[in-house]
Write an enzyme that holds these catalytic residues in place. Sequence first.
Site, PDB file in Angstrom:
ATOM      1  N   TYR A 168       0.854  -1.191   0.000  1.00 44.54           N
ATOM      2  CA  TYR A 168       0.000   0.000   0.000  1.00 44.54           C
ATOM      3  C   TYR A 168       0.885   1.234   0.000  1.00 44.54           C
ATOM      4  O   TYR A 168       1.856   1.305   0.761  1.00 44.54           O
ATOM      5  CB  TYR A 168      -0.886   0.004   1.247  1.00 44.54           C
ATOM      6  CG  TYR A 168      -1.747   1.236   1.405  1.00 44.54           C
ATOM      7  CD1 TYR A 168      -2.819   1.472   0.548  1.00 44.54           C
ATOM      8  CD2 TYR A 168      -1.492   2.164   2.422  1.00 44.54           C
ATOM      9  CE1 TYR A 168      -3.620   2.603   0.703  1.00 44.54           C
ATOM     10  CE2 TYR A 168      -2.296   3.287   2.584  1.00 44.54           C
ATOM     11  CZ  TYR A 168      -3.355   3.499   1.720  1.00 44.54           C
ATOM     12  OH  TYR A 168      -4.139   4.617   1.886  1.00 44.54           O
ATOM     13  N   ASP A 263       9.385   2.685  -0.552  1.00 43.14           N
ATOM     14  CA  ASP A 263       8.373   3.391   0.224  1.00 43.14           C
ATOM     15  C   ASP A 263       8.619   3.053   1.694  1.00 43.14           C
ATOM     16  O   ASP A 263       8.234   1.981   2.169  1.00 43.14           O
ATOM     17  CB  ASP A 263       6.970   2.970  -0.223  1.00 43.14           C
ATOM     18  CG  ASP A 263       5.886   3.710   0.546  1.00 43.14           C
ATOM     19  OD1 ASP A 263       6.235   4.455   1.493  1.00 43.14           O
ATOM     20  OD2 ASP A 263       4.695   3.542   0.220  1.00 43.14           O
ATOM     21  N   LYS A 291       4.742   9.380   8.439  1.00 45.78           N
ATOM     22  CA  LYS A 291       4.576   8.823   9.789  1.00 45.78           C
ATOM     23  C   LYS A 291       5.608   9.349  10.812  1.00 45.78           C
ATOM     24  O   LYS A 291       5.485  10.477  11.237  1.00 45.78           O
ATOM     25  CB  LYS A 291       4.509   7.298   9.695  1.00 45.78           C
ATOM     26  CG  LYS A 291       3.295   6.906   8.815  1.00 45.78           C
ATOM     27  CD  LYS A 291       2.840   5.486   8.858  1.00 45.78           C
ATOM     28  CE  LYS A 291       1.496   5.407   8.116  1.00 45.78           C
ATOM     29  NZ  LYS A 291       1.433   4.464   7.028  1.00 45.78           N
TER      30      LYS A 291
HETATM   31  C1  LIG Z   1       0.756   4.887   5.657  1.00 42.03           C
HETATM   32  C2  LIG Z   1       1.458   4.601   4.399  1.00 42.03           C
HETATM   33  C3  LIG Z   1       1.326   5.421   3.275  1.00 42.03           C
HETATM   34  C4  LIG Z   1       0.353   6.557   3.208  1.00 42.03           C
HETATM   35  O1  LIG Z   1       0.608   7.553   4.114  1.00 42.03           O
HETATM   36  P1  LIG Z   1      -0.568   8.577   4.510  1.00 42.03           P
HETATM   37  O2  LIG Z   1       0.102   9.545   5.405  1.00 42.03           O
HETATM   38  O3  LIG Z   1      -1.614   7.742   5.173  1.00 42.03           O
HETATM   39  O4  LIG Z   1      -1.058   9.181   3.251  1.00 42.03           O
HETATM   40  C5  LIG Z   1       2.111   5.154   2.174  1.00 42.03           C
HETATM   41  N1  LIG Z   1       2.966   4.122   2.164  1.00 42.03           N
HETATM   42  C6  LIG Z   1       3.101   3.301   3.220  1.00 42.03           C
HETATM   43  C7  LIG Z   1       4.083   2.186   3.160  1.00 42.03           C
HETATM   44  C8  LIG Z   1       2.348   3.510   4.363  1.00 42.03           C
HETATM   45  O5  LIG Z   1       2.464   2.667   5.387  1.00 42.03           O
END
Ligand SMILES: *Cc1c(COP(=O)(O)O)cnc(C)c1O
Length: 451
Positions: A168, A263, A291
């Site tokens: 994701y 990511d 995060k």
């Molecule tokens: C949480 C997450 C996102 C998205 O981040 P948001 O701040 O919720 O838009 C993208 N990539 C990964 C791996 C994530 O865990």
Amino acid sequence: MFSLLFLKILNTLLTYKIQLYMSKIITEKSKKAFAEAQNFIPGGVNSPVRAFGAVGGTPIFIRSGSGCYLTDVDGNKYVDYIGSWGPLILGHADPRIVKRINEAVANGTSYGAPTELEVKLAQLIKEAMPSIEKVRMVNSGTEATMSAIRVARGFTNRDAVIKFEGCYHGHVDSLLVQAGSGATTLGTPNSPGIPQDFVKHTISLPYNDIDAINEVCSKRGKDIACIIIEAVAGNMGVVPPKKNYLEGLREITKKHGIVLIFDEVMTGFRVAHGGVQSLYNIKPDLTTLGKIIGGGLPVGAYGGKKEIMDSISPVGPVYQAGTLSGNPVAMTAGIATLEILKDGKIYTNLEEKAKRLATGMEKVCEDANVPACHTRIGSMLCTFFTDSPVTDYTTAKKCDTKRYAKFFHGMLDRGFYFAPSQFEAVFVSTAHGEKEIDSTIDAFKEVLKSF
Ligand SMILES: *Cc1c(COP(=O)(O)O)cnc(C)c1O
């Protein structure tokens, strides 16, 4: 003799009383709040997984957080293993962070002009991840991945993107194809509202399968702008990469001139100070962050090789902007957090605690004869209720999600707040103590009795 017996009886009574109390938590105010919320907010929540859709019941509404604890509007207290879905590596309302945020707010909350704070946070990021030569701040992980893909496409002048099933990357149109987490839970891997034309350049491959990448790249290598990956997957539950998988990925992308994007929105500053790339000693071309780097405030970032990052406006032609990007309050929270994390000791401590929890839960499953697959990288861990190993999205989906729902509610009733979905990570913070971890394991033992 008499007093010993007396103490024993008292202890039994107290334990019984606590259990009785725990299994009957009252959540009337949460239920009311949820009913009210649904009048104004779609599904009553601002992010779908919060609605408890995958586990049933109604979400608890939170009043406050402190350390590893959350308190709901009814006054129930929970040990929190979600940590705002990853950011809160230091727990809730760490006094060191709160103080710095308060000071920052007093200086104004947004200027729309550059500040030294942005430079400071960029420096702290670069120090931790040497693959990042330049970095641009945004406001969420979604914004980071969306922008990173645009830059990769602009830089390579190619259109196609490879992503992996179950990974994701936020709700970016072209990446909402076979996405994990919320999308898995809701069973809508392809969301309506995304034209087929938007995803026709997205190639989705199974995670942990280097042959699949080789095959596509040997045929279409010259069309592919980038490969984006959760190098340690955390959005289909925690699924670590197989041996040599990431190395292979690095080799193939280099060979075909494909931009490799790690990511690390979830894993950056989580699995190690330098993220997955430091653990596996691999230099991606671009990295996306979010995060933890916001210290609990909304921040995202993307960065990497200078030559790629310099194709972004105003230096280069690829456009990307943000009214609140580099916001001084958010930057301050991020700086305060990363300054604390710089001390590598924190990761040793987190490793010990997460290991204690993971091995404890594993043993409980074994003793109770409940089939489960346990995964963990640093302070991210997962208990999959399945009897086969989980290595990709197909195997993750084999999990008994009804059993997970039972686990979830059993734990919640006893005051332990886990993610309301099987396909999420458990996050341990520096604020979790051995006491909380051991009581979590004890509660888990209780819950499994009803399986
Ligand atoms: C949480 C997450 C996102 C998205 O981040 P948001 O701040 O919720 O838009 C993208 N990539 C990964 C791996 C994530 O865990």
